[in-house]
Design a protein around this motif. Structure first.
Motif, PDB file in Angstrom:
ATOM      1  N   SER A 376       0.855  -1.256  -0.117  1.00 41.20           N
ATOM      2  CA  SER A 376      -0.046  -0.197  -0.507  1.00 41.20           C
ATOM      3  C   SER A 376       0.997   0.798   0.480  1.00 41.20           C
ATOM      4  CB  SER A 376      -1.059  -0.152   1.600  1.00 41.20           C
ATOM      5  OG  SER A 376      -2.228  -1.153   1.031  1.00 41.20           O
ATOM      6  N   MET A 377       1.692   1.313   0.668  1.00 38.99           N
ATOM      7  CA  MET A 377       2.558   2.647   0.560  1.00 38.99           C
ATOM      8  C   MET A 377       3.094   2.629   0.161  1.00 38.99           C
ATOM      9  SD  MET A 377       6.875   2.410   2.444  1.00 38.99           S
ATOM     10  CE  MET A 377       7.330   1.337   1.987  1.00 38.99           C
ATOM     11  N   TYR A 378       3.786   1.819  -1.247  1.00 32.95           N
ATOM     12  CA  TYR A 378       4.445   1.930  -2.641  1.00 32.95           C
ATOM     13  C   TYR A 378       3.199   2.209  -3.364  1.00 32.95           C
ATOM     14  CZ  TYR A 378       8.929   0.079  -1.224  1.00 32.95           C
ATOM     15  OH  TYR A 378      10.032  -0.252  -0.609  1.00 32.95           O
ATOM     16  N   SER A 379       2.172   2.400  -3.572  1.00 35.09           N
ATOM     17  CA  SER A 379       0.780   2.016  -4.116  1.00 35.09           C
ATOM     18  C   SER A 379       0.640   3.768  -3.891  1.00 35.09           C
ATOM     19  CB  SER A 379       0.440   1.337  -4.179  1.00 35.09           C
ATOM     20  OG  SER A 379      -1.398   1.672  -4.730  1.00 35.09           O
ATOM     21  N   VAL A 380       0.100   4.350  -3.153  1.00 36.96           N
ATOM     22  CA  VAL A 380      -0.268   5.516  -2.592  1.00 36.96           C
ATOM     23  C   VAL A 380       1.407   6.698  -2.748  1.00 36.96           C
ATOM     24  CG1 VAL A 380      -1.646   5.663  -1.172  1.00 36.96           C
ATOM     25  CG2 VAL A 380       0.552   5.676  -0.021  1.00 36.96           C
ATOM     26  N   CYS A 381       2.848   6.082  -2.560  1.00 35.12           N
ATOM     27  CA  CYS A 381       3.538   6.616  -2.720  1.00 35.12           C
ATOM     28  C   CYS A 381       4.296   7.127  -4.517  1.00 35.12           C
ATOM     29  CB  CYS A 381       5.148   6.656  -2.903  1.00 35.12           C
ATOM     30  SG  CYS A 381       5.209   6.804  -0.979  1.00 35.12           S
TER      31      CYS A 381
END
Length: 424
Positions: A376-381
């Protein structure tokens, strides 16, 4: 078995897709055991996907994609904007409430976080919110989908661990409400310090509230219909997902947004999502057989019974281990691999399996938002175009709020068990 697990971790660190790392680790176990035939991995992988109790997963995924395509998101956004837009940091508060409402539609933390970042992110940046703050807010708001039914994580845990999915759904609601309140309080504190303005000049009137609620009523009703149909035995878990698909189609007809193009798009997304989960489950069955062959669940249960006399201490150690493991493993993988091991251990310790399951699934999901392997972190970033450093700087207050809620749910089991005991 130790060698298989070490190879699995090594392949992960080398960047191999997790499903292949699991499969290779499982195959290596069969190669190292001369008494086992090499036809077994294929049989295990195929037979695991034929598990009737897992039928709820593809149907819920299809229902979620249908509801996302048929105008639900837009109506929920309007409802959230009406309810919280007048608060300081109004657009950020809208994001949290939308995450809470969308949790009952999508069931996927990554899907919710990515969707909200695309939907609200550009407008929030235009109004002065830092991109790192927006990415962290949307990522953690998406975590609400793990608690609010129909959570895919809870379905996986309940199906694999043979725990009532209806009770897990009910238990997740209490934690979801508490998480949403914690995130809204965090947003309020940060907004006051940074001067983020409200979106609306005044609170909504009764007529405006009623109009917004009426527009989104069918979407808000969805998780409650799931619980009631399970509670009164109208459907079993494997059937309620199919009923949810029919409900989603009816909602699309009522809102006059059902079209062939949207239906095909929802089906295409569902095939991709189901394929990913099914392949994970199939490969995990191969590695999981090795764990059963080596009697890993029994050994873990015996260790906890001998070394730890206090069940709460045992639960705390398990959750701490899951929190650390979540930094390097995907939450879905952890649930699929560890549920057959940890459920017998929790049962041996005398823990309530609904309370344990909700805490386990949420703790695993925290890893989606933490470096180095937070999907999720990589996706939103990626959507917000910000670096991991900016995300971490802005996201630590939300991480603290999440951990605080987990500690409260650990110390006060009634937060999780109140609704299951009331309804079931």
């Amino acid at each position: 078995m130790v060698l298989s697990f070490l190879v699995f971790l090594a392949l992960l660190l080398l960047g191999m897709p997790v499903v292949f790392a699991i499969g290779i680790g499982g195959l290596l176990f069969f190669l190292s055991q001369p008494g086992l035939q090499l036809t077994m991995p294929v049989q295990l992988a195929l037979s695991e996907t034929q598990n009737f109790s897992l039928l709820a997963i593809p149907t819920f995924i299809l229902a979620s994609n249908l509801m996302n395509e048929l105008g639900i998101t837009r109506r929920l956004l309007a409802f959230a904007h009406t309810l919280t837009g007048f608060l300081q940091g109004g657009l950020a508060q809208v994001s949290v409430l939308l995450g809470f409402l969308m949790g009952g539609v999508s069931g996927s933390a990554i899907a919710d976080a990515t969707m909200q970042a695309r939907l609200l992110g550009p407008e929030m940046v235009r109004k002065g919110y830092p991109a790192g703050f927006v990415a962290a807010l949307q990522g953690f708001s998406g975590l609400l989908a793990v608690a609010i039914p129909p959570s895919i994580g809870l379905i996986l845990y309940g199906s694999i661990g043979q725990v009532s999915i209806g009770q897990l759904f009910a238990g997740g609601i209490g934690v979801g409400v508490l998480l949403a309140a914690a995130y809204m309080a965090t947003v309020a504190l940060l907004s006051r310090r940074r001067g983020y303005a409200p979106e609306r000049p005044r609170p909504p009137g009764a007529l405006e509230l009623w109009r917004a609620f009426r527009e989104s009523f069918l979407a808000v009703l969805f998780p409650f219909l799931l619980l009631l149909s399970l509670r009164f035995g109208v459907f079993v878990p494997s059937e309620v997902g199919a009923a949810a698909v029919v409900y989603a189609l009816l909602v699309g007809l009522v809102y006059r947004e059902l079209s062939w193009e949207r239906l095909v798009r929802a089906l295409a997304h569902s095939v991709r999502d189901v394929g990913m989960v099914a392949l994970l489950i199939a490969m995990a069955a191969v590695l999981g057989y090795g764990m059963k062959w080596e009697m890993v669940p029994q050994k873990v249960s015996a260790f906890f019974l001998e070394a730890i006399q206090n069940p709460q201490v045992g639960l705390a150690l398990i959750l701490l281990a899951l929190l650390l493991l979540g930094t390097i493993l995907d939450s879905t993988v952890m649930i699929i691999l560890l549920t057959p091991i940890l459920v017998p251990a929790a049962r041996a310790l005398g823990l309530d399996l609904v309370h344990f399951g909700v805490l386990m699934v949420l703790t695993c999901a925290v890893g989606l938002l933490t470096p180095p392997v937070g999907l999720s972190m990589y996706s939103v970033c990626s959507v917000m175009g910000c670096g991991i450093g900016a995300y971490v700087r802005e996201g630590w207050p939300f991480l603290l709020a999440t951990l605080l809620v987990l500690v409260l749910a650990f110390l006060f089991p009634g937060i999780v068990l109140f609704l299951p005991r009331l309804l079931f």
